[in-house]
Motif scaffolding. Sequence first.
Motif, short mmCIF file in Angstrom:
data_model
loop_
_atom_site.label_atom_id
_atom_site.label_comp_id
_atom_site.label_asym_id
_atom_site.label_seq_id
_atom_site.Cartn_x
_atom_site.Cartn_y
_atom_site.Cartn_z
N GLY A 1 0.81 -1.21 0.00
CA GLY A 1 0.00 0.00 0.00
C GLY A 1 0.84 1.26 0.00
N PRO A 2 0.19 2.39 -0.26
CA PRO A 2 0.92 3.67 -0.35
C PRO A 2 1.30 4.24 1.01
N GLY A 3 2.49 4.78 1.11
CA GLY A 3 2.94 5.42 2.34
C GLY A 3 3.31 4.41 3.41
N VAL A 4 3.57 4.92 4.60
CA VAL A 4 3.89 4.07 5.75
C VAL A 4 2.56 3.60 6.35
N ARG A 5 2.45 2.29 6.54
CA ARG A 5 1.19 1.71 6.97
C ARG A 5 1.44 0.69 8.08
N THR A 6 0.39 0.35 8.82
CA THR A 6 0.45 -0.72 9.80
C THR A 6 -0.28 -1.92 9.20
N THR A 7 0.35 -3.09 9.31
CA THR A 7 -0.15 -4.28 8.62
C THR A 7 -0.40 -5.44 9.57
N LEU A 8 -1.51 -6.11 9.33
CA LEU A 8 -1.86 -7.33 10.05
C LEU A 8 -1.94 -8.48 9.05
N PHE A 9 -1.19 -9.55 9.33
CA PHE A 9 -1.27 -10.79 8.55
C PHE A 9 -2.06 -11.79 9.39
N VAL A 10 -3.28 -12.11 8.96
CA VAL A 10 -4.09 -13.08 9.69
C VAL A 10 -3.66 -14.49 9.31
N SER A 11 -3.96 -15.44 10.18
CA SER A 11 -3.65 -16.85 9.92
C SER A 11 -4.89 -17.56 9.40
N GLY A 12 -4.65 -18.46 8.47
CA GLY A 12 -5.72 -19.29 7.96
C GLY A 12 -6.14 -18.96 6.55
N CYS A 13 -6.06 -19.97 5.69
CA CYS A 13 -6.49 -19.81 4.30
C CYS A 13 -6.67 -21.20 3.69
N THR A 14 -7.77 -21.37 2.98
CA THR A 14 -8.02 -22.66 2.32
C THR A 14 -7.82 -22.61 0.81
N HIS A 15 -7.40 -21.49 0.27
CA HIS A 15 -7.25 -21.35 -1.19
C HIS A 15 -6.12 -22.22 -1.76
N LYS A 16 -5.02 -22.34 -1.02
CA LYS A 16 -3.86 -23.14 -1.45
C LYS A 16 -3.36 -22.74 -2.85
N CYS A 17 -3.19 -21.45 -3.07
CA CYS A 17 -2.71 -20.96 -4.36
C CYS A 17 -1.30 -21.48 -4.64
N ASP A 18 -1.08 -21.98 -5.84
CA ASP A 18 0.24 -22.44 -6.25
C ASP A 18 1.18 -21.23 -6.25
N GLY A 19 2.29 -21.34 -5.53
CA GLY A 19 3.25 -20.24 -5.45
C GLY A 19 2.98 -19.25 -4.34
N CYS A 20 2.07 -19.56 -3.45
CA CYS A 20 1.76 -18.67 -2.33
C CYS A 20 3.03 -18.32 -1.56
N PHE A 21 3.22 -17.03 -1.28
CA PHE A 21 4.42 -16.64 -0.54
C PHE A 21 4.19 -16.61 0.97
N ASN A 22 2.98 -16.93 1.40
CA ASN A 22 2.68 -17.00 2.84
C ASN A 22 2.08 -18.36 3.19
N ASP A 23 2.61 -19.43 2.58
CA ASP A 23 1.98 -20.73 2.77
C ASP A 23 1.96 -21.22 4.21
N GLU A 24 2.92 -20.83 5.03
CA GLU A 24 2.90 -21.23 6.44
C GLU A 24 1.72 -20.60 7.17
N GLN A 25 1.20 -19.51 6.65
CA GLN A 25 0.07 -18.82 7.27
C GLN A 25 -1.28 -19.41 6.86
N GLN A 26 -1.29 -20.49 6.08
CA GLN A 26 -2.54 -21.12 5.67
C GLN A 26 -3.20 -21.87 6.83
N ASN A 27 -2.42 -22.25 7.82
CA ASN A 27 -2.93 -22.96 9.00
C ASN A 27 -3.64 -21.95 9.91
N PHE A 28 -4.91 -22.20 10.23
CA PHE A 28 -5.67 -21.27 11.07
C PHE A 28 -5.13 -21.18 12.50
N ASN A 29 -4.33 -22.16 12.92
CA ASN A 29 -3.75 -22.15 14.26
C ASN A 29 -2.34 -21.57 14.30
N TYR A 30 -1.83 -21.14 13.15
CA TYR A 30 -0.47 -20.59 13.07
C TYR A 30 -0.41 -19.25 13.82
#
Length: 165
Positions: free
Chosen positions: A14-43
């Motif tokens: 995003g534009p400028g200086v921002r505060t970011t939250l990366f939530v855990s859990g994803c079922t999409h399983k996109c090939d090449g995902c750069f946050n694959d460890e975050q797919q686990n909802f308990n991570y």
Amino acid sequence: MNYAQIRKFDVTNGPGVRTTLFVSGCTHKCDGCFNDEQQNFNYGNEFNKETEDEFIKYTLNPQIKGVNILGGEPMQQTKDNTLLNLLKRIKKETAKPIWLWSGYTYEQIISDPKKLELLNQVDVLIDGKFQIANRNISLKYRGSSNQRVIDVKKSLKENKVITII
């Protein structure tokens, strides 16, 4: 809801200086995902009231121009109201714009009442699954050419997708 990471000062999403939250859990399983460890909802760690208060404190910093919500998959954080409550607090207490990245398309989100409730708090949506075949590192704020950067408020008002990039 669990979260994988909080970036107090983020200049890459995003534009400028921002505060970011990366939530855990994803079922999409996109090939090449750069946050694959975050797919686990308990991570990661539990997002509790103390964490929420700290996140709001970060966003109140005058240097912060907005908030980013990524994952994992933010639109899959609907089993409770943790993310919704955070988004509402950001709007009420900081008035900073909220950008959210989702593997769901805008059309899929607005057809689901729980996801739409989250979307109503968001200013900009980057939608669509990451597609490695459409990967393009020169794109702003997204990883593949199928993804759109959408002005949520205008799109909801005009009942059609309005992109900003």
